[in-house]
Enzyme design. Sequence first.
Site, PDB file in Angstrom:
ATOM      1  N   HIS A 148       0.824  -1.219   0.000  1.00 61.00           N
ATOM      2  CA  HIS A 148       0.000   0.000   0.000  1.00 61.00           C
ATOM      3  C   HIS A 148       0.856   1.266   0.000  1.00 61.00           C
ATOM      4  O   HIS A 148       0.418   2.319   0.462  1.00 61.00           O
ATOM      5  CB  HIS A 148      -0.958   0.033   1.209  1.00 61.00           C
ATOM      6  CG  HIS A 148      -1.783  -1.201   1.355  1.00 61.00           C
ATOM      7  ND1 HIS A 148      -2.942  -1.421   0.662  1.00 61.00           N
ATOM      8  CD2 HIS A 148      -1.589  -2.317   2.128  1.00 61.00           C
ATOM      9  CE1 HIS A 148      -3.460  -2.604   1.001  1.00 61.00           C
ATOM     10  NE2 HIS A 148      -2.646  -3.169   1.880  1.00 61.00           N
ATOM     11  N   SER A 172      16.708  21.732 -14.785  1.00 56.26           N
ATOM     12  CA  SER A 172      15.608  22.681 -14.961  1.00 56.26           C
ATOM     13  C   SER A 172      16.135  23.935 -15.645  1.00 56.26           C
ATOM     14  O   SER A 172      17.270  24.352 -15.414  1.00 56.26           O
ATOM     15  CB  SER A 172      15.000  23.047 -13.607  1.00 56.26           C
ATOM     16  OG  SER A 172      14.164  24.191 -13.717  1.00 56.26           O
ATOM     17  N   LYS A 207      17.745  21.624  -9.544  1.00 54.64           N
ATOM     18  CA  LYS A 207      16.923  20.480  -9.938  1.00 54.64           C
ATOM     19  C   LYS A 207      17.714  19.431 -10.709  1.00 54.64           C
ATOM     20  O   LYS A 207      18.570  19.744 -11.538  1.00 54.64           O
ATOM     21  CB  LYS A 207      15.750  20.946 -10.813  1.00 54.64           C
ATOM     22  CG  LYS A 207      14.691  21.756 -10.082  1.00 54.64           C
ATOM     23  CD  LYS A 207      13.934  20.918  -9.056  1.00 54.64           C
ATOM     24  CE  LYS A 207      13.118  19.809  -9.689  1.00 54.64           C
ATOM     25  NZ  LYS A 207      12.044  20.329 -10.575  1.00 54.64           N
ATOM     26  N   GLU A 217      10.585   8.964 -16.324  1.00 47.49           N
ATOM     27  CA  GLU A 217       9.243   9.510 -16.539  1.00 47.49           C
ATOM     28  C   GLU A 217       8.758   9.228 -17.959  1.00 47.49           C
ATOM     29  O   GLU A 217       7.578   8.913 -18.169  1.00 47.49           O
ATOM     30  CB  GLU A 217       9.250  11.012 -16.265  1.00 47.49           C
ATOM     31  CG  GLU A 217       9.426  11.348 -14.794  1.00 47.49           C
ATOM     32  CD  GLU A 217       9.592  12.835 -14.526  1.00 47.49           C
ATOM     33  OE1 GLU A 217       9.592  13.205 -13.349  1.00 47.49           O
ATOM     34  OE2 GLU A 217       9.743  13.608 -15.492  1.00 47.49           O
TER      35      GLU A 217
END
Length: 456
Positions: A155, A276, A282, A289
């Site tokens: 979970h 970024s 970043k 992704e």
Amino acid sequence: MKLWSGMLSGDLDKFAEEFNSSIKIDQRLVFDDIKGSIAHVKMLKKTKILAADEADQIIDGLHTIGQKLIDEKLTIDLTSEDIHTFVEASLIEEIGDLGKKMHTARSRNDQVTTDLKLNLRDESEEIVDLLKKYINALCEQAKKNTQTIMPGYTHLQAAQPVTFAHHLMAYAMMGLRDLDRLKDFQKRINESPLGACALAGTTYPIDREFTASELGFESIMQNSMDAVSDRDYILELQSVLSIIAIHLSRLSEELIIWSSQPYHFLKIDDKFSTGSSIMPQKKNPDMAELIRSKSAKLIGNMNQSFVMMKGLPLAYSKDMQEDKESIFDSIDTIKISLEVMTGQISTLTANKEKMLKACKNGFLNATDVADYLVNKGVSFRDAHHISARLVKYGMENDKSLDEIDLEIYKKESDLFETDIYEEIDIIKCVNKRTSLGGPAKDEVERQINFVLDKIS
């Protein structure tokens, strides 16, 4: 001239012609079409449907076309209706009107599915090789991390301690199933449809077993209507590739989560990260992704193939021209996804301290507290409640289970002794789980060897 223009007059509407054309998609079948045509003409020679010298000239012409394409002395004419039209037109230009005899005892219906099967059979072998490299990368990374303790989750909640190696081997086992599914697919695709013609076979004395053998098929398709209308092999491959993509997507999701600042379990190599344009600090897991996102494309392609076929009567329908774009896209997508994921896995760095700390802070040894009491005769249900109360105490007092005083343990049960601290040591908790499939070091090493043996 169109191959089918015999009884039709005039030209197609220019938009209808563009709409009808498939050359931009099926041009990647050109060498498969040449290979299939050579086998077909050899059969026409063997059965004396064509004279030997005619067949030899056609075969030489086909070889010449293939070599010219390789040498870039011939380019595919994208104004052709399809790749079959282009090859036949090129042959006629190469050897003259004799090239028109190549299509004897054959239809584009059995020709196209033969080409496609040859192509997908080869592509599936490439995917098998890429899958093996990916699985090997998982195993090699696992070898480095058999004692890298980390939380196991249910979970998405920290549940019990495992190792990073144990977690990676779960994905390796998925990869083995993917390999098995591809091998099963390869059995069913390896039946030759060539010789089925349009749908009802032919009056010529063809030898279908001969062409099947020439093209490396293990057998022939037994019904000519089924041979030209079957696209089960595309549906099956779309399904297999979608499952592989889902596995890669699940792993990508975990790489994304674990490399984020709140977790910081893993460092993805800079070669598989981006920055970024505005925030200098970043480091984004863009490759993971994109793999996660591309799984949606494969599932969509699978759905397109299934919906395309669901209402088609026998035998061939033009709808089936739409079978290629989606399966080619799925193949190209899964190949690059496997390449990128293999690179990511090979270059990952585990933050062992952070992973171990997460285990201690998450009370992941609570089950071992209960097991300690069970081994002293307490029922598991009662032991479970005692352990839960100790966890609650630890949470309220900001202490891990190994930091709670023995007197607190004894308030819950007189059976607790100082050896409880040894029993709930996180590393020991992992390494005493020696049941088959578990996270203990020796057992994970057995899993690694099991997988490596399967892919060798």
